[in-house]
Design an enzyme around this catalytic site. Sequence first.
Site, PDB file in Angstrom:
ATOM      1  CG  HIS A 277      -0.435   0.027   2.515  1.00 10.96           C
ATOM      2  ND1 HIS A 277      -0.074   1.200   3.149  1.00 10.96           N
ATOM      3  CD2 HIS A 277      -0.173  -0.975   3.395  1.00 10.96           C
ATOM      4  CE1 HIS A 277       0.372   0.906   4.368  1.00 10.96           C
ATOM      5  NE2 HIS A 277       0.328  -0.400   4.537  1.00 10.96           N
ATOM      6  CG  ASP A 289       2.709   0.100   7.758  1.00 14.40           C
ATOM      7  OD1 ASP A 289       2.224  -0.294   6.687  1.00 14.40           O
ATOM      8  OD2 ASP A 289       2.029   0.295   8.790  1.00 14.40           O
ATOM      9  CD  GLU A 323      -3.267  -1.627   5.389  1.00 19.13           C
ATOM     10  OE1 GLU A 323      -3.549  -2.615   6.100  1.00 19.13           O
ATOM     11  OE2 GLU A 323      -2.646  -0.643   5.831  1.00 19.13           O
ATOM     12  CD  GLU A 324      -1.281   2.036   7.620  1.00 20.04           C
ATOM     13  OE1 GLU A 324      -2.033   1.544   8.474  1.00 20.04           O
ATOM     14  OE2 GLU A 324      -0.095   1.689   7.482  1.00 20.04           O
ATOM     15  CG  ASP A 351       1.022  -3.818   4.827  1.00 14.99           C
ATOM     16  OD1 ASP A 351       1.889  -2.992   5.170  1.00 14.99           O
ATOM     17  OD2 ASP A 351      -0.179  -3.716   5.150  1.00 14.99           O
ATOM     18  CG  HIS A 422       0.740   2.360  12.505  1.00 13.56           C
ATOM     19  ND1 HIS A 422      -0.500   1.854  12.845  1.00 13.56           N
ATOM     20  CD2 HIS A 422       1.014   1.871  11.272  1.00 13.56           C
ATOM     21  CE1 HIS A 422      -0.954   1.095  11.870  1.00 13.56           C
ATOM     22  NE2 HIS A 422      -0.036   1.081  10.903  1.00 13.56           N
TER      23      HIS A 422
END
Lengths: 456, 456
Positions: A277, A289, A323-324, A351, A422
């Site tokens: 993503h 990520d 995606e997130e 991912d 994140h």
Amino acid sequence: MKKSCLLVAIACFAISAKASHIDSATVSRIYDEILEKGRVYENLHYLCKNIGPRLSGSTNAQKAVDWTKSLMESYAFDKVYLQEVMVPHWERGAKEKAYFKLNNKKQLVAVAALGGSVGAEMGIEAEVVEVYNFNQLKELGEEKLRGKIVFFNRPMNPKAIRTFNAYGEAVNQRVQGATEAAKYGAIGVVVRSMTTRIDEFPHTGSLRYDQSITQIPAVAIATKDANLLSSAIKAQPTTRFYMKLNCKTLPDVVSYNVIGEIKGSERPEQIITVGGHLDSWDLAEGAHDDGAGTMQSVEVLRTLKSLGIKPKHTIRVVLFMNEENGLRGGLKYAENAKLTGEQHLAAIESDSGGLTPRGFSMDASAAIVEKVLLWKPVFDGFELNEIGGGGGSGADIGPLKPLGTALFGFRPDSQRYFDFHHAANDVFENVNERELKLGAAAMTLLVYLIDQNGLN
Amino acid sequence: MKKSCLLVAIACFAISAKASHIDSATVSRIYDEILEKGRVYENLHYLCKNIGPRLSGSTNAQKAVDWTKSLMESYAFDKVYLQEVMVPHWERGAKEKAYFKLNNKKQLVAVAALGGSVGAEMGIEAEVVEVYNFNQLKELGEEKLRGKIVFFNRPMNPKAIRTFNAYGEAVNQRVQGATEAAKYGAIGVVVRSMTTRIDEFPHTGSLRYDQSITQIPAVAIATKDANLLSSAIKAQPTTRFYMKLNCKTLPDVVSYNVIGEIKGSERPEQIITVGGHLDSWDLAEGAHDDGAGTMQSVEVLRTLKSLGIKPKHTIRVVLFMNEENGLRGGLKYAENAKLTGEQHLAAIESDSGGLTPRGFSMDASAAIVEKVLLWKPVFDGFELNEIGGGGGSGADIGPLKPLGTALFGFRPDSQRYFDFHHAANDVFENVNERELKLGAAAMTLLVYLIDQNGLN
């Protein structure tokens, strides 16, 4: 007996490997190309340093779309195009402020609004109640929770061998915590960051509101500060917590999945998708990520092309948007595939970070799993020992399952992933060049084996 | 056919696992103890930050001996003692200085004397000749090499999957380069650092002189500067190189292997040794090399003791002195074992970094390898997939081989190891807590399985 057993097993593997057509010279050329002349590391550097954070709906997300499209065009893939998709547009706004009061002294803590949270621009302050799960909310009830701020402090389990399992057991606090606490009249939520490390980084991530329940603001708190807050509450149960959030959700905006293709020479109508993503959280560069997965996926096609390998099936790289905080790109891709009647033989997602490769998880029929296991001797030669059913695949390709597509998740080593997940330290400097390249090579190998041997 | 094969294999493994006595509850307790309450990370922090570099013969090496002895005593092992051993005492002295001259401009480069090198306190300057192997020295001959400085610039092969294989193919430049170049009258040697990264760190390491050949000074040069120097030579074949080394070799000094034991309850006379080397290079903290291995080895015994596991055989932790520049500790340990007629059932060494575990290499009889492979299902459960013969074991335990000891090398993932190896960035901050702990747990598991099941 024991010996005979091993011999049988080995013999079988040998026979099996022969049974499928594996050109070991080409396999070596794939690894050599990526390890010696690979572009994935330089490309990730550009994505991280020249574009940076790229949350859905942001200007940077559009820059990422434009740049990756031009990157694929520079590699002269047979076809490069954009697939339009409407995405959510949430903005963090000015940095959050939060503290708790212990003996009337303000202790500032590091927090970050969870993606999708409503704001609290005027700031809210209330007594803070620590809990570890949703049952405790029920036990405390509205009487003890109305008007309070709920602090979810259940840590990720350090005893889990794969960190993703510990994440799976803890993440409901982040995803449903705000809704569950609001049911009992809580006015805000603080969630312990999803990492096993004790550090100063709040690890954000998406939450999900239930439209029928009041939407209350929610933040992730750094584990170090979560421990401080926990001891403060133990020392003084009436400890109060303050937080000011400037985030808001704006109208959906147009964005895109970025797609590139190499047309198949024998079965062009059958598609093998490889992707990751393109969007990332806003706190860092989204290096692991999922900058890593997107650049590895582009590298798969670049490598096949630069080695002059003509695939039998159509190989398609898809950089999924959103995606997130919505999965809109993945849903749109599958929806379109269904509408147009595309045949999706297999899909592979990366991912789980640009870390040292361990293997692949499979979400496919027993027959397909069995066939892929025949290639185990080849995988073992590249330290890809974990090839097996279970373990899911990837969020973006999941929606292809109803189409009968065999799904594969690239599985790197999981130990360091949640150190960065994140958080503000998910930057290029924390990606190792060899680990990233070996991941791209592993993905190219799997695509090549599926393309050469099919899955039936 | 294919299916039946897999079923046979799986069935066999199942039967085999049953055949050996494996208490899965205890196995889980071992992992839980280390992952949840392990001390290995804190102990490594102390060794790195409160003691630091600990080259053989240095004051810090003695501090490391004293502290690790008291650490083992604090864990109340059945026996803790020192084994005296004479070790070399080489000192780097003041930081080296080196540069090359391009168009009369001095380009400073980052170098570090190789361990054991003779000094060049007055500095030497000469034309520098780049070569990639010893054959080239032969071709150039004395005529082109006498009075010159030889620059060995063959890089570690990035195409090798395991970095240790690439290291093995390149390291003869560092170990024998000075001697080979001196045969043709060269007066000094510059060796490209043993790493696949392009960075500013000279990676030192030991060299070996031949007593019959003139001993000339030798330095490692950072890969970034090696590339600069190489292009300079290509642009100007008469490029001159200057280096000043202040190192010297002093008389041997007394040092020690640090040893701790838990006495066996059934076969106390049979010993299972687990260890790493306590000495490190002087440029950094020796966090991965080999602080990690020593603290993991101590953790094995601490864990057995704290879980109240009474081993059948005697479990001995040995922190070997002087692996880096002499191997005197390993030689002394085996020599003493032979003299006193000790029975050494097995020895396990951790000296490949505190990185995520992959498995174990074995240097043992086919029958023992076969027996250990019966435990594969247990190892697989902890992502220890690479269990097999070949791949050697460890330098310090190698001398036990003539005693018929089964040798095991702990094998972590190799991709990042040479980023830090023998360089100034081998510090605590570059060790991941989970990776380090999982390594200690894997070693404890292997020791436990060998102790419970024996090897015959």
